[in-house]
Design an enzyme around this catalytic site. Structure first.
Site, PDB file in Angstrom:
ATOM      1  N   PRO A  92      46.013  34.932  40.996  1.00 22.14           N
ATOM      2  CA  PRO A  92      46.216  35.996  41.918  1.00 22.14           C
ATOM      3  C   PRO A  92      45.127  37.235  42.158  1.00 22.14           C
ATOM      4  O   PRO A  92      44.437  37.671  41.095  1.00 22.14           O
ATOM      5  CB  PRO A  92      47.447  36.664  41.464  1.00 22.14           C
ATOM      6  CG  PRO A  92      48.382  35.623  40.686  1.00 22.14           C
ATOM      7  CD  PRO A  92      47.111  34.939  40.074  1.00 22.14           C
ATOM      8  N   HIS A  93      44.945  37.663  43.232  1.00 29.23           N
ATOM      9  CA  HIS A  93      43.871  38.769  43.489  1.00 29.23           C
ATOM     10  C   HIS A  93      42.572  38.450  43.456  1.00 29.23           C
ATOM     11  O   HIS A  93      41.834  39.536  42.900  1.00 29.23           O
ATOM     12  CB  HIS A  93      44.516  40.108  42.883  1.00 29.23           C
ATOM     13  CG  HIS A  93      45.774  40.470  42.753  1.00 29.23           C
ATOM     14  ND1 HIS A  93      46.530  40.858  43.917  1.00 29.23           N
ATOM     15  CD2 HIS A  93      46.722  40.221  41.902  1.00 29.23           C
ATOM     16  CE1 HIS A  93      47.699  41.049  43.768  1.00 29.23           C
ATOM     17  NE2 HIS A  93      48.046  40.446  42.513  1.00 29.23           N
ATOM     18  N   ARG A  94      42.280  36.968  43.376  1.00 31.12           N
ATOM     19  CA  ARG A  94      41.082  36.693  43.012  1.00 31.12           C
ATOM     20  C   ARG A  94      40.425  36.947  41.542  1.00 31.12           C
ATOM     21  O   ARG A  94      39.304  36.899  41.101  1.00 31.12           O
ATOM     22  CB  ARG A  94      39.795  37.113  43.946  1.00 31.12           C
ATOM     23  CG  ARG A  94      40.352  36.867  45.532  1.00 31.12           C
ATOM     24  CD  ARG A  94      39.001  36.925  46.250  1.00 31.12           C
ATOM     25  NE  ARG A  94      39.312  36.380  47.424  1.00 31.12           N
ATOM     26  CZ  ARG A  94      39.337  35.095  47.797  1.00 31.12           C
ATOM     27  NH1 ARG A  94      38.837  34.103  47.104  1.00 31.12           N
ATOM     28  NH2 ARG A  94      39.311  34.694  49.095  1.00 31.12           N
ATOM     29  N   LEU A  95      41.498  37.127  40.498  1.00 36.10           N
ATOM     30  CA  LEU A  95      41.130  37.203  39.243  1.00 36.10           C
ATOM     31  C   LEU A  95      40.909  35.628  38.386  1.00 36.10           C
ATOM     32  O   LEU A  95      41.860  35.583  37.604  1.00 36.10           O
ATOM     33  CB  LEU A  95      42.261  38.161  38.694  1.00 36.10           C
ATOM     34  CG  LEU A  95      42.115  39.542  39.072  1.00 36.10           C
ATOM     35  CD1 LEU A  95      43.340  40.448  38.461  1.00 36.10           C
ATOM     36  CD2 LEU A  95      41.002  40.328  39.079  1.00 36.10           C
ATOM     37  N   HIS A  96      40.492  34.885  39.167  1.00 40.38           N
ATOM     38  CA  HIS A  96      40.398  33.609  38.854  1.00 40.38           C
ATOM     39  C   HIS A  96      39.991  33.222  37.459  1.00 40.38           C
ATOM     40  O   HIS A  96      39.424  34.146  36.816  1.00 40.38           O
ATOM     41  CB  HIS A  96      39.566  32.758  39.698  1.00 40.38           C
ATOM     42  CG  HIS A  96      39.690  33.022  41.305  1.00 40.38           C
ATOM     43  ND1 HIS A  96      41.020  32.861  41.710  1.00 40.38           N
ATOM     44  CD2 HIS A  96      38.970  33.287  42.316  1.00 40.38           C
ATOM     45  CE1 HIS A  96      40.840  33.150  42.973  1.00 40.38           C
ATOM     46  NE2 HIS A  96      39.625  33.507  43.487  1.00 40.38           N
TER      47      HIS A  96
END
Length: 192
Positions: free
Chosen positions: A169-173
């Site tokens: 989520p939230h581009r916290l890959h």
């Protein structure tokens, strides 16, 4: 967490085969000319294991010529249904004729005939011309096994680096990078 990227790939690939609707073995293959001009296309992985990742093609195709001139490549598997991808980088070697023959023999007859009919990556006057060549190959090999064409073979990418990407989520890959060393594999993380 696995310290063996090949075992991790096996686990992820098994999940992809269960969840991807079409061709979980599809991978982007990036090659480059001797002077560095890149190109990329989708090919199908036809085998994998500790030695590397195998695929087959016409050796005179654009990818075949690029791999002959610059025998390094990158593969990318993207499994949208799992929100995962795997990038594999390393040198590429030509598979032995025996392995290419064995794989070619497993292909559907129409695919075997297509390999004979196609001058892959070369200009084509019309679709009809290709279909006529295909029909000519059907006649040529009528009633007999179709041998592997002399300029058709396989390649194996030997992994030196493998990156496992998981969407978060939230581009916290999450990005896990494995690098081959003389003693096995080193693992680290990359910022997303």
């Amino acid at each position: 967490m696995s310290a063996d990227p090949l075992a991790l790939f096996d686990a992820w690939f098994a999940e992809a085969k269960a969840s991807e609707p079409v061709f979980p073995e599809a991978m982007a293959l990036a090659t480059a000319t001797a002077d560095g001009r890149p190109s990329v296309r989708i090919v199908l992985m036809k085998g994998h294991g500790p030695q590397g990742f195998d695929f087959y093609t016409n050796l005179d195709s654009r990818k075949g010529e690029e791999l002959a001139a610059n025998p390094r490549a990158t593969l990318l598997f993207h499994w949208k249904s799992l929100s995962r991808q795997v990038r594999v980088d390393g040198p590429v070697e030509v598979l032995p004729d025996g392995e290419a023959d064995a794989y070619f023999a497993t292909r559907a007859r129409d695919s075997q005939l297509g390999a004979w009919a196609s001058d892959q990556s070369r200009p084509l006057v019309s679709r009809e011309a290709f279909e006529q060549r295909y029909e000519a190959m059907k006649r040529r090999f009528d009633g007999q096994e179709v041998p592997r064409p002399p300029r058709w073979g396989g390649f194996r990418l030997v992994p030196e680096e493998m990156e496992f990407w998981t969407e978060r989520p939230h581009r916290l890959h999450e990005r896990r990078l494995f690098t081959r060393t003389a003693n096995g594999w080193d693992e680290g993380l990359l910022y997303p």
